[in-house]
Design a protein around this motif. Structure first.
Motif, mmCIF file in Angstrom:
data_model
loop_
_atom_site.group_PDB
_atom_site.id
_atom_site.type_symbol
_atom_site.label_atom_id
_atom_site.label_comp_id
_atom_site.label_asym_id
_atom_site.label_seq_id
_atom_site.Cartn_x
_atom_site.Cartn_y
_atom_site.Cartn_z
ATOM 1 N N MET A 1 0.945 -1.020 0.078
ATOM 2 C CA MET A 1 0.262 0.019 -0.034
ATOM 3 C C MET A 1 0.919 1.362 0.084
ATOM 4 S SD MET A 1 -3.181 -0.047 -0.346
ATOM 5 C CE MET A 1 -3.370 1.379 -1.311
ATOM 6 N N ARG A 2 2.039 1.155 0.724
ATOM 7 C CA ARG A 2 2.818 2.408 1.006
ATOM 8 C C ARG A 2 3.519 2.659 -0.297
ATOM 9 N NH1 ARG A 2 6.019 3.606 6.278
ATOM 10 N NH2 ARG A 2 6.152 5.739 4.959
ATOM 11 N N THR A 3 3.923 1.441 -0.954
ATOM 12 C CA THR A 3 4.678 1.821 -2.206
ATOM 13 C C THR A 3 3.742 2.390 -3.077
ATOM 14 O OG1 THR A 3 4.264 -0.440 -2.653
ATOM 15 C CG2 THR A 3 6.547 0.014 -2.301
ATOM 16 N N GLY A 4 2.633 1.956 -3.276
ATOM 17 C CA GLY A 4 1.548 2.450 -4.245
ATOM 18 C C GLY A 4 1.284 3.941 -4.096
ATOM 19 N N ARG A 5 1.239 4.507 -2.830
ATOM 20 C CA ARG A 5 1.209 5.853 -2.294
ATOM 21 C C ARG A 5 2.136 6.748 -3.157
ATOM 22 N NH1 ARG A 5 -2.795 7.242 0.911
ATOM 23 N NH2 ARG A 5 -2.298 9.423 1.472
ATOM 24 N N LEU A 6 3.560 5.974 -3.004
ATOM 25 C CA LEU A 6 4.669 6.578 -3.247
ATOM 26 C C LEU A 6 4.602 7.070 -4.786
ATOM 27 C CD1 LEU A 6 7.657 5.426 -1.373
ATOM 28 C CD2 LEU A 6 6.779 7.538 -1.316
ATOM 29 N N ILE A 7 4.222 5.704 -5.667
ATOM 30 C CA ILE A 7 4.261 5.886 -6.770
ATOM 31 C C ILE A 7 3.088 6.927 -7.404
ATOM 32 C CG2 ILE A 7 3.426 4.565 -9.072
ATOM 33 C CD1 ILE A 7 4.521 2.169 -7.795
ATOM 34 N N GLY A 8 2.146 6.709 -6.676
ATOM 35 C CA GLY A 8 1.108 7.986 -7.091
ATOM 36 C C GLY A 8 1.606 9.425 -6.933
ATOM 37 N N GLN A 9 2.378 9.548 -5.847
ATOM 38 C CA GLN A 9 3.058 10.818 -5.375
ATOM 39 C C GLN A 9 3.841 11.455 -6.469
ATOM 40 O OE1 GLN A 9 2.211 12.911 -2.955
ATOM 41 N NE2 GLN A 9 1.748 11.881 -0.967
ATOM 42 N N ALA A 10 4.695 9.991 -7.058
ATOM 43 C CA ALA A 10 5.677 10.328 -8.018
ATOM 44 C C ALA A 10 5.066 11.056 -9.261
ATOM 45 C CB ALA A 10 6.601 9.378 -8.073
ATOM 46 N N VAL A 11 3.933 10.248 -9.773
ATOM 47 C CA VAL A 11 3.326 10.532 -10.831
ATOM 48 C C VAL A 11 2.800 11.900 -10.786
ATOM 49 C CG1 VAL A 11 1.211 9.938 -12.212
ATOM 50 C CG2 VAL A 11 2.668 8.130 -11.310
ATOM 51 N N LEU A 12 2.255 12.303 -9.658
ATOM 52 C CA LEU A 12 1.561 13.530 -9.329
ATOM 53 C C LEU A 12 2.739 14.800 -9.607
ATOM 54 C CD1 LEU A 12 -1.022 13.510 -6.880
ATOM 55 C CD2 LEU A 12 -1.263 13.922 -9.209
ATOM 56 N N ALA A 13 3.785 14.587 -8.917
ATOM 57 C CA ALA A 13 4.903 15.430 -8.955
ATOM 58 C C ALA A 13 5.488 15.479 -10.701
ATOM 59 C CB ALA A 13 6.076 14.992 -8.130
ATOM 60 N N VAL A 14 5.427 14.533 -11.120
ATOM 61 C CA VAL A 14 5.922 14.507 -12.610
ATOM 62 C C VAL A 14 4.952 15.394 -13.374
ATOM 63 C CG1 VAL A 14 6.266 13.340 -14.890
ATOM 64 C CG2 VAL A 14 7.290 12.452 -12.638
ATOM 65 N N ALA A 15 3.721 15.284 -13.217
ATOM 66 C CA ALA A 15 2.694 15.979 -13.868
ATOM 67 C C ALA A 15 2.674 17.310 -13.496
ATOM 68 C CB ALA A 15 1.269 15.602 -13.526
ATOM 69 N N GLY A 16 2.696 17.817 -12.219
ATOM 70 C CA GLY A 16 3.066 18.977 -11.757
ATOM 71 C C GLY A 16 4.044 19.677 -12.526
ATOM 72 N N PHE A 17 5.419 18.873 -12.578
ATOM 73 C CA PHE A 17 6.746 19.426 -13.403
ATOM 74 C C PHE A 17 6.392 19.722 -14.867
ATOM 75 C CE2 PHE A 17 10.364 18.311 -15.882
ATOM 76 C CZ PHE A 17 11.337 19.317 -15.136
ATOM 77 N N VAL A 18 5.749 18.607 -15.292
ATOM 78 C CA VAL A 18 5.449 19.120 -16.896
ATOM 79 C C VAL A 18 4.382 19.996 -17.197
ATOM 80 C CG1 VAL A 18 4.170 17.868 -18.912
ATOM 81 C CG2 VAL A 18 5.643 16.496 -17.545
ATOM 82 N N ALA A 19 3.572 20.322 -16.156
ATOM 83 C CA ALA A 19 2.617 21.517 -16.294
ATOM 84 C C ALA A 19 3.242 22.644 -16.344
ATOM 85 C CB ALA A 19 1.643 21.609 -15.217
ATOM 86 N N VAL A 20 4.301 22.896 -15.652
ATOM 87 C CA VAL A 20 4.894 24.296 -15.595
ATOM 88 C C VAL A 20 6.303 24.209 -16.131
ATOM 89 C CG1 VAL A 20 3.497 25.447 -13.885
ATOM 90 C CG2 VAL A 20 5.531 24.178 -13.162
ATOM 91 N N PHE A 21 7.001 23.244 -16.375
ATOM 92 C CA PHE A 21 8.317 23.457 -16.710
ATOM 93 C C PHE A 21 8.512 24.004 -18.188
ATOM 94 C CE2 PHE A 21 12.347 21.774 -18.691
ATOM 95 C CZ PHE A 21 13.375 22.436 -17.743
ATOM 96 N N PRO A 22 7.904 23.369 -18.978
ATOM 97 C CA PRO A 22 8.287 24.044 -20.332
ATOM 98 C C PRO A 22 8.076 25.604 -20.423
ATOM 99 C CG PRO A 22 6.613 22.205 -20.589
ATOM 100 C CD PRO A 22 6.818 22.432 -19.247
ATOM 101 N N LEU A 23 6.923 26.190 -19.817
ATOM 102 C CA LEU A 23 6.969 27.636 -19.692
ATOM 103 C C LEU A 23 7.969 28.411 -18.881
ATOM 104 C CD1 LEU A 23 4.745 29.526 -20.636
ATOM 105 C CD2 LEU A 23 3.707 29.627 -18.314
ATOM 106 N N LEU A 24 8.217 27.664 -17.789
ATOM 107 C CA LEU A 24 9.445 28.219 -16.950
ATOM 108 C C LEU A 24 10.743 28.328 -17.946
ATOM 109 C CD1 LEU A 24 9.283 26.816 -13.535
ATOM 110 C CD2 LEU A 24 8.731 29.053 -14.481
ATOM 111 N N TRP A 25 10.928 27.352 -18.716
ATOM 112 C CA TRP A 25 12.160 27.042 -19.769
ATOM 113 C C TRP A 25 12.224 28.177 -20.867
ATOM 114 C CZ3 TRP A 25 16.485 25.015 -19.183
ATOM 115 C CH2 TRP A 25 17.220 24.711 -20.355
ATOM 116 N N THR A 26 10.850 28.491 -21.345
ATOM 117 C CA THR A 26 10.733 29.555 -22.287
ATOM 118 C C THR A 26 11.101 30.599 -21.722
ATOM 119 O OG1 THR A 26 8.884 28.281 -23.212
ATOM 120 C CG2 THR A 26 9.156 30.467 -23.889
ATOM 121 N N ALA A 27 10.555 30.912 -20.407
ATOM 122 C CA ALA A 27 10.814 32.169 -19.828
ATOM 123 C C ALA A 27 12.456 32.570 -19.539
ATOM 124 C CB ALA A 27 10.300 32.461 -18.590
ATOM 125 N N LEU A 28 13.258 31.299 -19.066
ATOM 126 C CA LEU A 28 14.441 31.259 -19.131
ATOM 127 C C LEU A 28 15.142 31.696 -20.352
ATOM 128 C CD1 LEU A 28 15.989 30.749 -16.425
ATOM 129 C CD2 LEU A 28 16.446 28.124 -17.348
#
Lengths: 270, 288
Positions: free
Chosen positions: A1-28
């Motif tokens: 169960m805990r590994t499942g949670r961790l994977i879920g957290q990781a997927v969300l973190a990746v999604a959050g990263f994908v959401a804003v990173f391209p824009l930040l990179w453009t700004a950079l």
């Protein structure tokens, strides 16, 4: 169960990263010299430059585009507010047998393919002699803003507790002053969200502006897209800077719009 | 309670009249133009009635554009809903309230961007040599070139990924908010019956949200019709005609290549008829 949670957290973190990173990179990238952009390995450490941004802000075409966008969107949103809000209130509070049809008609305007509206309008404006002018653009955009504001404002007015309005009637207020002094202020927060949404929609609009302008009335999205057509010889930093400039106004409404989303769904709960 | 008042008439009639004029004039005029043979380069024209429509059905590029549009519609709608439900359920399950707020804010950002901006951001990112999104591939393969936008097989999906980036993440926020409005009792009951987490969502929560999810899909279907900006900036319908949707083809017939306004208008009229009929039927079914 805990590994499942961790994977879920990781997927969300990746999604959050994908959401804003391209824009930040453009700004950079907009702060980089061309040598630092055209590298096979992305460069994070570089000497920043403001040359791209000052180049963009110094170009007449960009400034005209900015002016056109602000005037066209501002006027269209204003017309949308003046005509859309009262109509939405009337539909929400004085339901008659046409209320459903009116709502469907307003929504159905969204089904119209933009090309189907833009081609005939272009011919019409050409014939009247208003092609490539801001008034033509404002009138066309008003169709968008009125219908969207109406569509979103009807539920906002319905959410105002009826009792407050009834109490005002008992106190001797007329129908118009109930709208003006009670319904509008009480629903103000949701209405602001609806208005902000309509602004973002017309600010981002591209196809109609592209077809209805040739030189004078170009809006910022058109100017930005033209910068790239000069091929990839144009310094990338400048393109990136124009993308950032174009994206900033809608992002200013991030707070208002996420508040609007929250209020919409909180109403459903009760 | 509410006495008779002139308010409904004064508030509704002028607005509806303006909306009707603004929408019906171009719509009817589009039909008129479609029955003529106007061109941008010349002022003269004559009536050709249905010749444009007959030509369209013999035009292989038009048939290709219909097929590309249908593919675009299916790919973007399905991918958006999958991403939205997946991430929405994930946020509901594993994110703390504070994290949820943060993700909600982050996930709304892409949809607020002008589509022109979003298209540029990803056009840079997909650049085969210098793009940030192709960098991992270059790194892993030791410098091989991966150019998704210029391969006929992958271009449509590369452009569609930008659409899903904008709408899928945004809809994930809405799915989360919908899940939060559900009463907790059925979920508790399922948990007591030793249902697994995914079973709870597959058999309890998502079926409870069927109606709003269908409405959401409906909204996405309408928004997917507006693919023009992304395609215009990222591929211009290319490579070849691999990403040429109906609005892109209408635009290039009417403005870039030949200035055949009437021909383009005939295409627009067909699109209009198809979308209005489809969505009116869908809407009535959703409402029923």
């Amino acid at each position: 169960m805990r590994t499942g949670r961790l994977i879920g957290q990781a997927v969300l973190a990746v999604a959050g990263f994908v959401a804003v990173f391209p824009l930040l990179w453009t700004a950079l990238n907009s702060l980089k010299n061309n040598v630092d952009i055209i590298t096979r390995v992305p460069r994070v450490v570089f000497t920043p430059t403001l040359a791209n941004i000052s180049y963009i802000l110094g170009r007449d075409s960009v400034l005209t585009g900015l002016y056109n966008s602000v005037v066209a969107c501002g006027c269209a949103v204003l017309i949308g507010v003046v005509l859309g809000l009262p109509a939405a209130y009337a539909v929400a509070r004085y339901p008659n047998r046409w209320a459903g049809d009116i709502q469907f008609f307003v929504l159905s305007l969204r089904f119209l393919p933009p090309v189907a509206v833009a081609i005939p309008l272009m011919v019409i404006w050409l014939q009247i002699g208003l092609y490539d002018t801001l008034p033509a653009l404002i009138v066309t955009y008003s169709l968008l803003t009125i219908s969207v504001i109406m569509w979103l404002a009807i539920p906002a007015f319905q959410a105002v507790p009826k009792e407050i309005e009834e109490a005002a009637f008992v106190d001797g207020y007329g129908a118009y002053s109930v709208f003006w002094r009670i319904a509008l202020p009480v629903a103000a927060r949701s209405l602001a969200g609806a208005v902000a949404f309509s602004f973002v929609l017309v600010w981002n609009e591209f196809l109609i502006a592209l077809m209805l302008s040739s030189s004078n009335a170009k809006t910022l999205p058109i100017v930005a897209s033209e910068l790239s057509q000069q091929g990839m010889n144009v310094p990338w930093g400048i393109l990136n800077a124009s993308v950032v400039l174009l994206s900033l106004p809608p992002l200013l409404f991030l707070g208002v719009l996420s508040g609007f989303l929250n209020s919409v769904f909180r109403q459903k709960k009760t | 309670m509410r006495r008779r008042s002139s308010l409904p008439v004064t508030f509704v009639v002028p607005t509806l009249a303006i909306l009707l004029v603004l929408s019906m004039v171009p719509t009817l005029y589009a039909i008129v133009i479609a029955l003529q043979n106007r061109e941008l380069s010349s002022a003269g024209y004559s009536w050709v009635w249905f010749a444009n429509f007959v030509d369209l059905f013999l035009d292989r590029r038009f048939l290709n554009a219909v097929w590309v549009s249908v593919k675009w519609e299916i790919v973007t709608v399905v991918a958006t809903m999958v991403v939205a439900i997946g991430l929405g359920v994930l946020m509901f399950e594993v994110a703390s309230p504070r994290l949820r707020n943060l993700y909600c804010l982050l996930f709304i950002i892409p949809v607020l961007l002008p589509r022109v901006s979003a298209a540029f951001v990803w056009k840079f990112a997909y650049h085969p040599l210098y793009g940030i999104a192709t960098y991992p591939y270059r790194l892993l393969t030791g410098g091989l070139i991966f150019d998704p936008l210029s391969k006929p097989g992958s271009a449509l999906f590369a452009v569609a990924s930008v659409d899903v980036w904008q709408w899928g993440l945004f809809f994930a926020v809405i799915v989360l908010k919908l899940l939060e409005t559900l009463p907790p009792q059925p979920i508790e009951a399922a948990r007591l019956d030793h249902a697994r987490r995914w079973q709870i969502h597959a058999y309890v929560t998502l079926p409870m949200l069927k109606a709003p999810l269908i409405s959401l899909m409906f909204v996405k279907m309408i928004e997917s019709l507006r693919s023009f900006d992304l395609i215009y900036v990222m591929t211009r319908g290319g490579p070849g005609v691999a990403t040429e949707t109906l609005d892109m083809y209408a635009f290039s017939q009417g403005f870039i290549e030949s200035g055949k306004v009437s021909y383009a208008s005939a295409m627009a009229v067909l699109m209009m008829i198809a979308t209005v009929i489809t969505f009116t039927m869908l809407w009535k079914r959703v409402q029923a």
